[in-house]
Write a protein that holds these residues in place. Structure first.
Motif, PDB file in Angstrom:
ATOM      1  N   ILE A 248      43.617  30.790  38.015  1.00 47.93           N
ATOM      2  CA  ILE A 248      42.242  32.204  39.084  1.00 47.93           C
ATOM      3  C   ILE A 248      41.201  31.217  38.119  1.00 47.93           C
ATOM      4  CG2 ILE A 248      41.291  33.285  39.243  1.00 47.93           C
ATOM      5  CD1 ILE A 248      44.234  34.866  39.211  1.00 47.93           C
ATOM      6  N   GLU A 249      40.199  30.302  39.530  1.00 51.63           N
ATOM      7  CA  GLU A 249      39.040  29.843  38.592  1.00 51.63           C
ATOM      8  C   GLU A 249      38.006  30.690  39.838  1.00 51.63           C
ATOM      9  OE1 GLU A 249      39.200  26.112  36.586  1.00 51.63           O
ATOM     10  OE2 GLU A 249      40.954  26.391  37.669  1.00 51.63           O
ATOM     11  N   GLU A 265      41.168  29.021  43.631  1.00 55.73           N
ATOM     12  CA  GLU A 265      39.541  29.063  43.525  1.00 55.73           C
ATOM     13  C   GLU A 265      38.999  30.467  43.878  1.00 55.73           C
ATOM     14  OE1 GLU A 265      36.868  25.752  43.020  1.00 55.73           O
ATOM     15  OE2 GLU A 265      37.270  25.915  45.032  1.00 55.73           O
ATOM     16  N   THR A 266      37.801  30.971  43.514  1.00 57.42           N
ATOM     17  CA  THR A 266      37.484  32.480  44.506  1.00 57.42           C
ATOM     18  C   THR A 266      35.890  31.479  45.487  1.00 57.42           C
ATOM     19  OG1 THR A 266      35.270  32.470  42.660  1.00 57.42           O
ATOM     20  CG2 THR A 266      37.233  33.898  41.885  1.00 57.42           C
ATOM     21  N   ARG A 267      35.982  32.733  46.325  1.00 59.50           N
ATOM     22  CA  ARG A 267      35.309  32.131  47.586  1.00 59.50           C
ATOM     23  C   ARG A 267      34.221  33.173  47.409  1.00 59.50           C
ATOM     24  NH1 ARG A 267      37.687  33.326  53.603  1.00 59.50           N
ATOM     25  NH2 ARG A 267      37.152  34.935  53.296  1.00 59.50           N
ATOM     26  N   PRO A 268      32.697  32.449  47.397  1.00 57.25           N
ATOM     27  CA  PRO A 268      31.683  33.327  48.001  1.00 57.25           C
ATOM     28  C   PRO A 268      31.659  33.914  49.627  1.00 57.25           C
ATOM     29  CG  PRO A 268      31.181  31.406  48.249  1.00 57.25           C
ATOM     30  CD  PRO A 268      32.829  30.898  48.346  1.00 57.25           C
ATOM     31  N   LEU A 282      42.282  37.670  43.535  1.00 53.85           N
ATOM     32  CA  LEU A 282      42.977  36.366  43.146  1.00 53.85           C
ATOM     33  C   LEU A 282      44.086  36.730  41.864  1.00 53.85           C
ATOM     34  CD1 LEU A 282      40.719  33.384  43.923  1.00 53.85           C
ATOM     35  CD2 LEU A 282      41.972  34.451  44.415  1.00 53.85           C
ATOM     36  N   VAL A 283      43.555  37.386  41.048  1.00 56.15           N
ATOM     37  CA  VAL A 283      44.268  37.831  40.254  1.00 56.15           C
ATOM     38  C   VAL A 283      45.889  39.213  40.154  1.00 56.15           C
ATOM     39  CG1 VAL A 283      44.477  39.318  37.325  1.00 56.15           C
ATOM     40  CG2 VAL A 283      42.834  38.121  38.211  1.00 56.15           C
ATOM     41  N   LYS A 284      44.726  40.731  41.105  1.00 57.73           N
ATOM     42  CA  LYS A 284      45.817  41.073  41.246  1.00 57.73           C
ATOM     43  C   LYS A 284      46.846  40.194  42.534  1.00 57.73           C
ATOM     44  CE  LYS A 284      42.830  45.363  41.584  1.00 57.73           C
ATOM     45  NZ  LYS A 284      42.161  45.810  42.942  1.00 57.73           N
ATOM     46  N   ASN A 285      46.987  39.655  43.731  1.00 52.18           N
ATOM     47  CA  ASN A 285      47.394  38.629  44.411  1.00 52.18           C
ATOM     48  C   ASN A 285      48.735  37.606  43.373  1.00 52.18           C
ATOM     49  OD1 ASN A 285      47.763  38.190  47.802  1.00 52.18           O
ATOM     50  ND2 ASN A 285      48.287  35.841  46.143  1.00 52.18           N
TER      51      ASN A 285
END
Length: 475
Positions: A248-249, A265-268, A282-285
Protein backbone atom coordinates in the motif's frame (compact mmCIF):
# COMPACT_ATOMS: atom_id res chain seq x y z
CA UNK A 1 39.26 46.01 -14.10
CA UNK A 2 39.46 48.45 -17.01
CA UNK A 3 36.38 49.97 -18.69
CA UNK A 4 37.36 48.20 -21.94
CA UNK A 5 37.22 44.80 -20.20
CA UNK A 6 33.79 45.59 -18.77
CA UNK A 7 32.49 46.54 -22.20
CA UNK A 8 33.85 43.31 -23.71
CA UNK A 9 32.22 41.22 -20.98
CA UNK A 10 28.89 43.04 -21.45
CA UNK A 11 29.02 42.41 -25.19
CA UNK A 12 29.89 38.74 -24.63
CA UNK A 13 26.99 38.34 -22.15
CA UNK A 14 24.56 40.10 -24.45
CA UNK A 15 25.76 37.95 -27.35
CA UNK A 16 25.17 34.74 -25.38
CA UNK A 17 21.75 35.98 -24.29
CA UNK A 18 20.76 36.94 -27.81
CA UNK A 19 21.94 33.55 -29.15
CA UNK A 20 19.89 31.76 -26.50
CA UNK A 21 16.85 33.91 -27.23
CA UNK A 22 17.22 33.25 -30.98
CA UNK A 23 17.46 29.49 -30.34
CA UNK A 24 14.32 29.54 -28.19
CA UNK A 25 12.45 31.67 -30.73
CA UNK A 26 13.34 29.38 -33.65
CA UNK A 27 12.42 26.29 -31.63
CA UNK A 28 9.05 27.78 -30.70
CA UNK A 29 8.33 28.78 -34.31
CA UNK A 30 9.42 25.36 -35.56
CA UNK A 31 7.19 23.57 -33.06
CA UNK A 32 4.16 25.69 -33.96
CA UNK A 33 4.70 25.19 -37.73
CA UNK A 34 5.06 21.43 -37.27
CA UNK A 35 1.78 21.24 -35.35
CA UNK A 36 -0.04 23.40 -37.89
CA UNK A 37 1.21 21.36 -40.88
CA UNK A 38 0.56 17.92 -39.37
CA UNK A 39 -2.27 15.84 -40.85
CA UNK A 40 -3.97 14.86 -37.60
CA UNK A 41 -6.37 12.51 -39.39
CA UNK A 42 -3.55 10.04 -40.14
CA UNK A 43 -1.98 9.96 -36.68
CA UNK A 44 -4.33 7.27 -35.37
CA UNK A 45 -3.08 4.75 -37.94
CA UNK A 46 0.64 5.30 -37.19
CA UNK A 47 2.81 3.98 -34.40
CA UNK A 48 4.78 6.33 -32.16
CA UNK A 49 8.05 5.50 -33.94
CA UNK A 50 6.45 6.26 -37.34
CA UNK A 51 5.03 9.56 -36.04
CA UNK A 52 8.45 10.45 -34.63
CA UNK A 53 10.11 9.73 -37.99
CA UNK A 54 7.53 11.86 -39.84
CA UNK A 55 8.01 14.76 -37.45
CA UNK A 56 11.79 14.48 -37.76
CA UNK A 57 11.55 14.70 -41.56
CA UNK A 58 9.21 17.67 -41.32
CA UNK A 59 11.50 19.39 -38.80
CA UNK A 60 14.54 18.86 -41.06
CA UNK A 61 12.72 20.45 -43.99
CA UNK A 62 11.67 23.44 -41.90
CA UNK A 63 15.22 23.83 -40.56
CA UNK A 64 16.49 24.27 -44.11
CA UNK A 65 14.71 27.64 -44.11
CA UNK A 66 17.12 28.74 -41.38
CA UNK A 67 20.15 27.24 -43.10
CA UNK A 68 21.92 30.59 -42.93
CA UNK A 69 21.31 30.92 -39.19
CA UNK A 70 21.86 27.38 -37.92
CA UNK A 71 24.84 25.08 -38.16
CA UNK A 72 24.41 21.33 -38.65
CA UNK A 73 24.97 20.71 -34.93
CA UNK A 74 22.47 23.39 -33.95
CA UNK A 75 19.88 21.97 -36.34
CA UNK A 76 20.26 18.47 -34.91
CA UNK A 77 19.98 19.82 -31.36
CA UNK A 78 16.92 21.84 -32.34
CA UNK A 79 15.21 18.82 -33.93
CA UNK A 80 15.85 16.69 -30.82
CA UNK A 81 14.43 19.42 -28.58
CA UNK A 82 11.31 19.70 -30.76
CA UNK A 83 10.83 15.91 -30.59
CA UNK A 84 11.24 16.02 -26.80
CA UNK A 85 8.72 18.86 -26.70
CA UNK A 86 6.24 16.84 -28.76
CA UNK A 87 6.61 13.36 -27.26
CA UNK A 88 8.48 13.82 -23.99
CA UNK A 89 8.72 16.29 -21.15
CA UNK A 90 10.50 19.09 -22.96
CA UNK A 91 13.81 20.37 -21.60
CA UNK A 92 13.84 17.70 -18.87
CA UNK A 93 13.90 14.79 -21.32
CA UNK A 94 17.69 14.89 -21.64
CA UNK A 95 18.11 14.76 -17.86
CA UNK A 96 15.71 11.83 -17.66
CA UNK A 97 17.90 9.94 -20.13
CA UNK A 98 21.05 10.59 -18.08
CA UNK A 99 21.65 7.52 -15.88
CA UNK A 100 23.91 9.46 -13.49
CA UNK A 101 21.09 11.82 -12.43
CA UNK A 102 19.26 10.67 -9.29
CA UNK A 103 17.14 13.79 -8.61
CA UNK A 104 15.86 16.63 -10.79
CA UNK A 105 14.84 19.79 -8.93
CA UNK A 106 13.13 22.64 -10.79
CA UNK A 107 12.85 25.98 -8.96
CA UNK A 108 10.97 28.05 -11.51
CA UNK A 109 11.45 28.21 -15.31
CA UNK A 110 15.08 29.36 -15.26
CA UNK A 111 16.61 27.36 -12.36
CA UNK A 112 17.10 23.58 -12.61
CA UNK A 113 19.34 21.53 -10.30
CA UNK A 114 20.27 17.85 -10.49
CA UNK A 115 21.83 15.46 -8.01
CA UNK A 116 24.71 13.29 -9.18
CA UNK A 117 26.60 11.09 -6.77
CA UNK A 118 24.90 12.72 -3.80
CA UNK A 119 25.85 16.28 -4.80
CA UNK A 120 23.61 19.05 -6.17
CA UNK A 121 24.74 20.99 -9.23
CA UNK A 122 22.99 23.65 -11.27
CA UNK A 123 22.31 22.89 -14.94
CA UNK A 124 21.92 25.11 -18.00
CA UNK A 125 18.44 23.68 -18.66
CA UNK A 126 15.75 26.38 -18.87
CA UNK A 127 12.10 26.64 -19.87
CA UNK A 128 10.71 29.30 -22.17
CA UNK A 129 8.63 30.84 -19.40
CA UNK A 130 6.35 29.95 -16.49
CA UNK A 131 3.54 28.95 -18.84
CA UNK A 132 5.83 26.47 -20.60
CA UNK A 133 6.89 24.93 -17.27
CA UNK A 134 3.30 24.55 -16.06
CA UNK A 135 2.38 22.92 -19.37
CA UNK A 136 5.17 20.35 -18.93
CA UNK A 137 4.12 19.66 -15.33
CA UNK A 138 0.51 19.09 -16.40
CA UNK A 139 1.71 16.74 -19.12
CA UNK A 140 3.75 14.74 -16.59
CA UNK A 141 0.96 14.32 -14.04
CA UNK A 142 -1.71 13.85 -16.71
CA UNK A 143 0.05 10.75 -18.03
CA UNK A 144 -0.45 8.98 -14.71
CA UNK A 145 -4.07 10.02 -14.19
CA UNK A 146 -3.42 12.89 -11.79
CA UNK A 147 -4.27 16.57 -12.19
CA UNK A 148 -2.84 19.87 -11.05
CA UNK A 149 -4.51 23.29 -11.40
CA UNK A 150 -5.39 26.38 -9.38
CA UNK A 151 -7.97 24.50 -7.32
CA UNK A 152 -5.54 21.64 -6.62
CA UNK A 153 -2.04 23.16 -6.82
CA UNK A 154 -0.25 20.19 -5.23
CA UNK A 155 0.44 16.82 -6.82
CA UNK A 156 2.37 13.70 -5.85
CA UNK A 157 2.58 11.12 -8.63
CA UNK A 158 4.60 8.25 -10.07
CA UNK A 159 5.94 8.01 -13.60
CA UNK A 160 5.75 4.85 -15.71
CA UNK A 161 9.41 4.04 -14.97
CA UNK A 162 8.82 4.26 -11.21
CA UNK A 163 10.25 7.76 -10.71
CA UNK A 164 8.43 9.83 -8.10
CA UNK A 165 7.18 13.32 -8.98
CA UNK A 166 6.09 16.14 -6.70
CA UNK A 167 4.84 19.43 -8.10
CA UNK A 168 3.65 22.73 -6.62
CA UNK A 169 2.30 25.50 -8.85
CA UNK A 170 1.33 29.12 -8.06
CA UNK A 171 -0.22 30.56 -5.99
CA UNK A 172 1.39 28.19 -3.46
CA UNK A 173 4.78 28.43 -5.22
CA UNK A 174 5.76 32.07 -4.88
CA UNK A 175 8.71 32.24 -7.30
CA UNK A 176 7.45 29.94 -10.02
CA UNK A 177 6.39 26.31 -10.32
CA UNK A 178 8.36 23.84 -8.20
CA UNK A 179 8.99 20.35 -9.55
CA UNK A 180 11.04 17.53 -8.06
CA UNK A 181 11.60 14.17 -9.72
CA UNK A 182 13.25 11.37 -7.77
CA UNK A 183 14.59 9.00 -10.37
CA UNK A 184 14.07 5.28 -10.06
CA UNK A 185 16.92 3.01 -11.09
CA UNK A 186 16.48 0.71 -14.06
CA UNK A 187 16.84 -2.24 -11.71
CA UNK A 188 16.37 -2.25 -7.92
CA UNK A 189 19.50 -2.45 -5.80
CA UNK A 190 20.15 -5.79 -4.16
CA UNK A 191 21.64 -6.29 -0.71
CA UNK A 192 24.96 -7.20 -2.34
CA UNK A 193 24.96 -3.79 -4.04
CA UNK A 194 24.39 -2.11 -0.68
CA UNK A 195 27.25 -4.10 0.83
CA UNK A 196 29.59 -3.07 -1.99
CA UNK A 197 28.60 0.56 -1.43
CA UNK A 198 29.36 0.05 2.30
CA UNK A 199 25.85 1.13 3.22
CA UNK A 200 25.49 -2.05 5.27
CA UNK A 201 27.65 -5.05 6.23
CA UNK A 202 27.19 -8.74 5.52
CA UNK A 203 26.61 -9.48 9.21
CA UNK A 204 23.76 -6.96 9.36
CA UNK A 205 22.24 -8.40 6.18
CA UNK A 206 22.42 -11.93 7.61
CA UNK A 207 20.57 -10.81 10.72
CA UNK A 208 17.88 -8.85 8.84
CA UNK A 209 17.42 -11.71 6.36
CA UNK A 210 16.79 -14.13 9.22
CA UNK A 211 14.32 -11.67 10.78
CA UNK A 212 12.36 -11.41 7.53
CA UNK A 213 12.31 -15.15 6.95
CA UNK A 214 11.31 -15.63 10.59
CA UNK A 215 8.37 -13.18 10.16
CA UNK A 216 9.65 -10.53 12.55
CA UNK A 217 7.81 -7.22 12.20
CA UNK A 218 10.12 -4.44 11.05
CA UNK A 219 10.06 -0.64 10.71
CA UNK A 220 12.59 1.23 8.58
CA UNK A 221 13.01 4.85 9.66
CA UNK A 222 15.04 7.72 8.28
CA UNK A 223 14.93 11.14 6.70
CA UNK A 224 13.98 12.17 3.19
CA UNK A 225 16.28 10.59 0.60
CA UNK A 226 18.02 8.37 3.15
CA UNK A 227 17.29 5.17 1.24
CA UNK A 228 14.35 3.72 3.19
CA UNK A 229 12.48 2.49 0.12
CA UNK A 230 15.68 1.20 -1.48
CA UNK A 231 16.45 -0.86 1.62
CA UNK A 232 12.88 -2.15 1.82
CA UNK A 233 13.04 -3.26 -1.81
CA UNK A 234 16.38 -5.00 -1.24
CA UNK A 235 15.25 -6.81 1.91
CA UNK A 236 12.07 -8.00 0.21
CA UNK A 237 14.20 -10.55 -1.66
CA UNK A 238 14.26 -12.62 1.55
CA UNK A 239 10.46 -12.97 1.75
CA UNK A 240 9.59 -16.58 0.84
CA UNK A 241 8.08 -16.86 -2.64
CA UNK A 242 5.11 -18.90 -1.43
CA UNK A 243 3.72 -15.96 0.59
CA UNK A 244 1.11 -13.42 -0.53
CA UNK A 245 2.27 -9.84 0.04
CA UNK A 246 -0.01 -6.78 -0.09
CA UNK A 247 1.63 -3.39 -0.64
CA UNK A 248 0.00 0.00 0.00
CA UNK A 249 1.53 3.31 -1.09
CA UNK A 250 0.68 6.94 -1.80
CA UNK A 251 2.81 6.96 -4.96
CA UNK A 252 3.92 3.45 -5.87
CA UNK A 253 7.70 3.15 -5.53
CA UNK A 254 8.12 -0.35 -4.14
CA UNK A 255 9.37 -3.01 -6.51
CA UNK A 256 9.24 -6.16 -4.44
CA UNK A 257 11.04 -9.18 -5.79
CA UNK A 258 8.28 -11.71 -5.15
CA UNK A 259 5.94 -13.38 -7.68
CA UNK A 260 2.79 -13.01 -5.53
CA UNK A 261 2.43 -9.30 -4.77
CA UNK A 262 -0.83 -7.34 -4.82
CA UNK A 263 -0.21 -3.62 -5.18
CA UNK A 264 -2.54 -0.82 -4.13
CA UNK A 265 -2.18 2.94 -4.43
CA UNK A 266 -4.13 5.72 -2.75
CA UNK A 267 -6.39 7.98 -4.81
CA UNK A 268 -6.64 11.78 -4.46
CA UNK A 269 -10.01 13.57 -4.45
CA UNK A 270 -11.66 14.44 -7.75
CA UNK A 271 -12.36 17.96 -8.98
CA UNK A 272 -15.39 18.17 -6.65
CA UNK A 273 -13.17 17.27 -3.68
CA UNK A 274 -14.71 13.83 -3.26
CA UNK A 275 -13.75 10.22 -3.90
CA UNK A 276 -10.40 10.22 -2.08
CA UNK A 277 -9.14 6.81 -0.90
CA UNK A 278 -6.42 7.06 1.73
CA UNK A 279 -3.83 4.68 3.13
CA UNK A 280 -5.99 3.85 6.13
CA UNK A 281 -8.87 2.59 4.01
CA UNK A 282 -6.50 0.47 1.93
CA UNK A 283 -4.88 -1.07 5.03
CA UNK A 284 -8.31 -2.05 6.33
CA UNK A 285 -9.22 -3.51 2.96
CA UNK A 286 -5.92 -5.40 2.72
CA UNK A 287 -6.80 -7.29 5.90
CA UNK A 288 -9.69 -8.88 3.96
CA UNK A 289 -7.49 -9.98 1.06
CA UNK A 290 -5.86 -12.93 2.81
CA UNK A 291 -2.33 -11.46 2.87
CA UNK A 292 0.54 -13.21 4.63
CA UNK A 293 2.30 -9.88 5.04
CA UNK A 294 1.34 -6.24 4.60
CA UNK A 295 3.89 -3.68 3.45
CA UNK A 296 2.96 0.00 3.77
CA UNK A 297 5.26 2.22 1.74
CA UNK A 298 5.18 4.92 4.40
CA UNK A 299 3.17 5.53 7.56
CA UNK A 300 2.66 9.25 8.03
CA UNK A 301 -0.67 9.52 9.83
CA UNK A 302 -3.60 7.68 11.37
CA UNK A 303 -2.94 4.58 9.26
CA UNK A 304 -0.14 3.78 11.73
CA UNK A 305 -2.76 2.45 14.17
CA UNK A 306 -4.16 0.08 11.54
CA UNK A 307 -0.64 -1.03 10.61
CA UNK A 308 0.13 -1.87 14.23
CA UNK A 309 -3.18 -3.71 14.47
CA UNK A 310 -2.27 -5.77 11.41
CA UNK A 311 1.11 -6.64 12.93
CA UNK A 312 -0.67 -7.74 16.10
CA UNK A 313 -3.38 -9.82 14.42
CA UNK A 314 -1.60 -12.58 12.57
CA UNK A 315 0.21 -10.69 9.81
CA UNK A 316 3.69 -11.29 11.20
CA UNK A 317 6.58 -10.19 9.03
CA UNK A 318 4.88 -6.96 7.96
CA UNK A 319 7.04 -3.92 7.20
CA UNK A 320 6.69 -0.19 6.80
CA UNK A 321 8.78 2.99 6.71
CA UNK A 322 8.45 6.20 8.69
CA UNK A 323 10.28 9.50 8.93
CA UNK A 324 12.40 9.77 12.08
CA UNK A 325 15.91 10.87 13.03
CA UNK A 326 16.73 7.89 15.24
CA UNK A 327 15.34 4.49 16.19
CA UNK A 328 14.26 5.87 19.55
CA UNK A 329 12.65 8.88 17.90
CA UNK A 330 10.75 6.45 15.67
CA UNK A 331 8.82 5.22 18.70
CA UNK A 332 7.79 8.77 19.57
CA UNK A 333 6.72 9.36 15.96
CA UNK A 334 4.56 6.24 16.03
CA UNK A 335 2.97 7.36 19.30
CA UNK A 336 2.10 10.72 17.77
CA UNK A 337 0.71 9.23 14.55
CA UNK A 338 -1.45 6.72 16.43
CA UNK A 339 -2.88 9.71 18.30
CA UNK A 340 -3.89 11.19 14.92
CA UNK A 341 -6.37 8.32 14.48
CA UNK A 342 -8.86 10.24 16.63
CA UNK A 343 -9.16 7.76 19.49
CA UNK A 344 -8.54 9.04 22.99
CA UNK A 345 -6.16 6.24 23.97
CA UNK A 346 -3.93 6.48 27.06
CA UNK A 347 -0.25 6.75 26.17
CA UNK A 348 0.62 3.52 27.99
CA UNK A 349 -1.82 1.58 25.80
CA UNK A 350 -0.28 3.05 22.63
CA UNK A 351 3.23 2.19 23.83
CA UNK A 352 2.21 -1.33 24.77
CA UNK A 353 0.71 -1.74 21.30
CA UNK A 354 3.97 -0.57 19.70
CA UNK A 355 6.11 -2.81 21.92
CA UNK A 356 3.94 -5.80 21.06
CA UNK A 357 3.73 -5.14 17.33
CA UNK A 358 7.25 -4.01 16.33
CA UNK A 359 10.39 -6.00 17.05
CA UNK A 360 13.11 -4.44 14.86
CA UNK A 361 13.72 -0.80 13.85
CA UNK A 362 16.32 -0.06 11.17
CA UNK A 363 17.64 3.49 10.87
CA UNK A 364 18.82 4.79 7.48
CA UNK A 365 20.55 8.14 7.07
CA UNK A 366 21.92 10.38 4.36
CA UNK A 367 25.22 11.70 5.70
CA UNK A 368 27.46 14.52 4.50
CA UNK A 369 28.56 14.26 0.89
CA UNK A 370 25.44 12.32 -0.04
CA UNK A 371 26.69 9.10 1.59
CA UNK A 372 23.84 6.77 2.59
CA UNK A 373 24.36 4.37 5.46
CA UNK A 374 22.34 2.08 7.71
CA UNK A 375 23.41 3.73 10.94
CA UNK A 376 21.55 1.62 13.50
CA UNK A 377 19.60 -1.58 13.96
CA UNK A 378 17.69 -1.64 17.27
CA UNK A 379 15.44 -4.20 18.91
CA UNK A 380 12.35 -3.49 20.99
CA UNK A 381 12.36 -5.94 23.90
CA UNK A 382 9.15 -5.01 25.73
CA UNK A 383 7.96 -2.56 28.37
CA UNK A 384 9.58 -1.32 31.57
CA UNK A 385 6.72 0.16 33.56
CA UNK A 386 5.18 2.61 31.05
CA UNK A 387 8.21 3.02 28.79
CA UNK A 388 9.16 1.06 25.67
CA UNK A 389 12.47 -0.73 26.27
CA UNK A 390 14.93 -1.22 23.43
CA UNK A 391 18.62 -1.78 22.78
CA UNK A 392 21.00 -1.27 19.86
CA UNK A 393 22.42 -4.30 18.03
CA UNK A 394 24.46 -2.72 15.22
CA UNK A 395 25.65 0.90 14.97
CA UNK A 396 27.52 3.03 12.43
CA UNK A 397 30.14 5.35 13.91
CA UNK A 398 31.12 8.34 11.79
CA UNK A 399 34.78 9.26 12.27
CA UNK A 400 35.02 12.28 9.98
CA UNK A 401 34.92 13.26 6.30
CA UNK A 402 37.32 12.80 3.39
CA UNK A 403 38.68 15.38 0.98
CA UNK A 404 35.36 15.55 -0.88
CA UNK A 405 33.42 16.10 2.39
CA UNK A 406 31.96 12.59 2.17
CA UNK A 407 31.30 10.92 5.53
CA UNK A 408 33.74 8.23 6.70
CA UNK A 409 33.26 5.66 9.43
CA UNK A 410 32.62 2.04 10.30
CA UNK A 411 29.89 -0.30 11.51
CA UNK A 412 30.27 -2.21 14.75
CA UNK A 413 28.33 -4.75 16.74
CA UNK A 414 27.42 -3.70 20.27
CA UNK A 415 27.79 -7.21 21.72
CA UNK A 416 24.13 -7.50 22.74
CA UNK A 417 22.44 -10.81 21.99
CA UNK A 418 19.00 -10.15 20.40
CA UNK A 419 15.96 -11.35 22.26
CA UNK A 420 14.33 -12.44 19.00
CA UNK A 421 16.97 -15.16 18.50
CA UNK A 422 14.75 -17.58 20.40
CA UNK A 423 11.98 -17.01 17.86
CA UNK A 424 14.39 -17.40 14.95
CA UNK A 425 15.75 -20.67 16.37
CA UNK A 426 12.21 -22.01 16.68
CA UNK A 427 11.76 -21.23 12.97
CA UNK A 428 14.96 -23.11 12.11
CA UNK A 429 16.88 -19.88 11.43
CA UNK A 430 19.49 -20.02 14.16
CA UNK A 431 22.39 -17.59 13.80
CA UNK A 432 25.94 -18.20 15.01
CA UNK A 433 26.67 -16.57 18.40
CA UNK A 434 29.85 -15.07 16.90
CA UNK A 435 27.67 -12.82 14.75
CA UNK A 436 26.83 -10.69 17.79
CA UNK A 437 30.27 -10.41 19.36
CA UNK A 438 31.41 -6.87 20.12
CA UNK A 439 33.68 -5.93 17.22
CA UNK A 440 34.18 -3.63 14.24
CA UNK A 441 32.40 -4.97 11.18
CA UNK A 442 34.27 -2.96 8.55
CA UNK A 443 37.98 -2.83 7.91
CA UNK A 444 38.39 0.91 7.36
CA UNK A 445 39.21 3.06 9.06
CA UNK A 446 41.00 1.02 11.72
CA UNK A 447 39.77 2.42 14.99
CA UNK A 448 38.43 1.27 18.31
CA UNK A 449 34.71 1.24 19.02
CA UNK A 450 33.56 4.10 21.26
CA UNK A 451 34.07 3.43 24.95
CA UNK A 452 31.84 6.23 26.22
CA UNK A 453 28.55 4.38 25.97
CA UNK A 454 25.42 6.50 25.94
CA UNK A 455 23.66 6.82 29.25
CA UNK A 456 20.39 4.87 29.52
CA UNK A 457 17.31 7.00 28.95
CA UNK A 458 13.59 6.35 28.75
CA UNK A 459 14.09 2.88 30.14
CA UNK A 460 16.43 1.75 27.33
CA UNK A 461 18.85 -1.04 28.14
CA UNK A 462 22.31 -0.14 26.87
CA UNK A 463 25.03 -2.71 27.36
CA UNK A 464 28.79 -2.24 27.34
CA UNK A 465 30.71 -2.60 24.10
CA UNK A 466 33.66 -4.54 25.47
CA UNK A 467 34.38 -7.67 27.49
CA UNK A 468 31.28 -9.61 26.38
CA UNK A 469 31.84 -13.29 25.89
CA UNK A 470 29.70 -15.48 23.71
CA UNK A 471 26.14 -15.48 24.87
CA UNK A 472 26.72 -12.78 27.47
CA UNK A 473 24.74 -9.58 27.58
CA UNK A 474 21.43 -11.36 27.10
CA UNK A 475 18.57 -9.17 28.38
Amino acid sequence: MSPTTNVQEDRRSSGLASAEERHLRIKKDLHQKLISEMDLSTIGSLSESEIRDEIRRGAEQLCLRHDDLLSLTEREQLIEEVLDETFGIGPLEGLMRDPTVSDILVNGPKVVYVERGGRLTKTDVVFNDEKHLVEIVRRIVGRVGRRIDETSPLCDARLADGSRVNAVIPPLALDGTLLSIRRAGKSPLLTQDLIEKRAITQEMVDFLAACIKGRVNMVISGGTGSGKTTLLNALSAFIPEDERVATIEDAAELRLQQPHVVRMETRPPNIEGEGAIGTRELVKNALRMRPDRIVVGECRGSETLDMLQAMNTGHDGSMTTIHANDTRDAIGRMEMMVGMAGFDLPIWIIRRQIASAVQIIVQAARLSGGVRRIIKISEIVGMEEEVVSMHDLFVFKQTGVDGTRAAQGYHYCTGVRPKCLERLEEAGLGLAPELFESRILTSRPQAEPPSDAEEPRNGDRLWGLFGRGKGEGTP
